[in-house]
Write a protein that holds these residues in place. Structure first.
Motif, short mmCIF file in Angstrom:
data_model
loop_
_atom_site.label_atom_id
_atom_site.label_comp_id
_atom_site.label_asym_id
_atom_site.label_seq_id
_atom_site.Cartn_x
_atom_site.Cartn_y
_atom_site.Cartn_z
N PHE A 25 -34.90 68.31 13.21
CA PHE A 25 -33.71 69.01 13.65
C PHE A 25 -32.77 67.92 14.49
CE2 PHE A 25 -34.69 73.67 13.32
CZ PHE A 25 -36.20 73.65 12.76
N ARG A 26 -31.58 68.48 14.79
CA ARG A 26 -30.70 67.59 15.39
C ARG A 26 -29.63 68.47 16.22
NH1 ARG A 26 -26.85 64.96 10.63
NH2 ARG A 26 -25.61 66.94 10.32
N ARG A 27 -29.26 67.73 17.48
CA ARG A 27 -28.22 68.57 18.36
C ARG A 27 -27.15 67.63 18.61
NH1 ARG A 27 -30.74 71.15 23.36
NH2 ARG A 27 -30.97 73.14 21.89
N ALA A 28 -25.96 68.06 18.10
CA ALA A 28 -24.92 67.06 18.44
C ALA A 28 -24.19 67.62 19.83
CB ALA A 28 -23.78 67.18 17.18
N PRO A 29 -23.44 66.77 20.34
CA PRO A 29 -22.98 66.91 21.60
C PRO A 29 -21.89 68.27 21.63
CG PRO A 29 -22.62 64.80 21.25
CD PRO A 29 -23.12 65.27 20.03
N GLY A 30 -22.36 69.32 22.45
CA GLY A 30 -21.61 70.48 22.53
C GLY A 30 -21.90 71.48 21.51
N LYS A 31 -23.08 71.29 20.60
CA LYS A 31 -23.34 71.99 19.52
C LYS A 31 -24.81 72.52 19.81
CE LYS A 31 -20.03 69.98 16.07
NZ LYS A 31 -20.06 69.85 14.69
N GLU A 32 -25.07 73.60 18.89
CA GLU A 32 -26.19 74.15 18.88
C GLU A 32 -27.39 73.36 18.02
OE1 GLU A 32 -25.70 77.32 21.13
OE2 GLU A 32 -27.64 77.26 20.19
N ARG A 33 -28.58 73.15 18.42
CA ARG A 33 -29.60 72.55 17.43
C ARG A 33 -29.64 73.02 16.22
NH1 ARG A 33 -35.00 71.06 20.35
NH2 ARG A 33 -35.28 73.49 20.45
N GLU A 34 -29.66 72.30 15.24
CA GLU A 34 -29.59 72.66 13.71
C GLU A 34 -30.73 71.97 12.89
OE1 GLU A 34 -26.02 71.53 11.60
OE2 GLU A 34 -26.08 69.46 12.24
N PHE A 35 -30.99 72.75 11.88
CA PHE A 35 -32.03 72.14 11.04
C PHE A 35 -31.54 71.12 10.09
CE2 PHE A 35 -35.64 72.33 8.25
CZ PHE A 35 -35.21 72.03 6.97
#
Length: 122
Positions: free
Chosen positions: A37-47
């Protein structure tokens, strides 16, 4: 319990490549399906990508299809994410995860790593 430790993150220019690793320890028999998974700045964690225990089935987010490849080496209790043709929008903290069931569709995550930073500059 399963402990997951990511490595391989760093900074790279757009178009470059990185390979992330995730080493599992502890009760590794409980780590069936695994995923990134990843989480970009200001965003929700995504698959990002998932893989079954045997490696016979994988799944990718549309945004990384054709650029990222997930794999695992069960004998070494390690999962990988080969990331090619990186884009600035791939910048994020990348998390390794594992589930106690061998399902990558609507995967239920039971274990998380601490994350590793990937920064892609334009």
């Amino acid at each position: 319990q399963v402990q997951l430790v990511e490595s391989g993150g760093g900074s790279v220019q757009a178009g470059g490549s990185l390979r992330l690793s995730c080493a599992a320890s502890g009760r590794t028999s409980s780590a069936k399906a695994m995923a990134w998974f990843r989480r970009a700045p200001g965003k929700e964690r995504e698959f990002v990508a998932g893989i079954t225990w045997s490696g016979s089935s994988t799944r990718y987010a549309d945004s990384v299809k054709g650029r990222f490849t997930i794999s695992r080496a069960n004998a070494q209790h390690t999962m990988y994410l080969q990331m090619n043709s990186l884009k600035p929008e791939d910048t994020a903290v990348y998390y390794c995860s594992a589930g106690s069931t061998d399902t990558i569709g609507s995967m239920q995550v039971n274990y998380w790593g601490q994350g590793t930073q990937v920064t892609v500059s334009s």
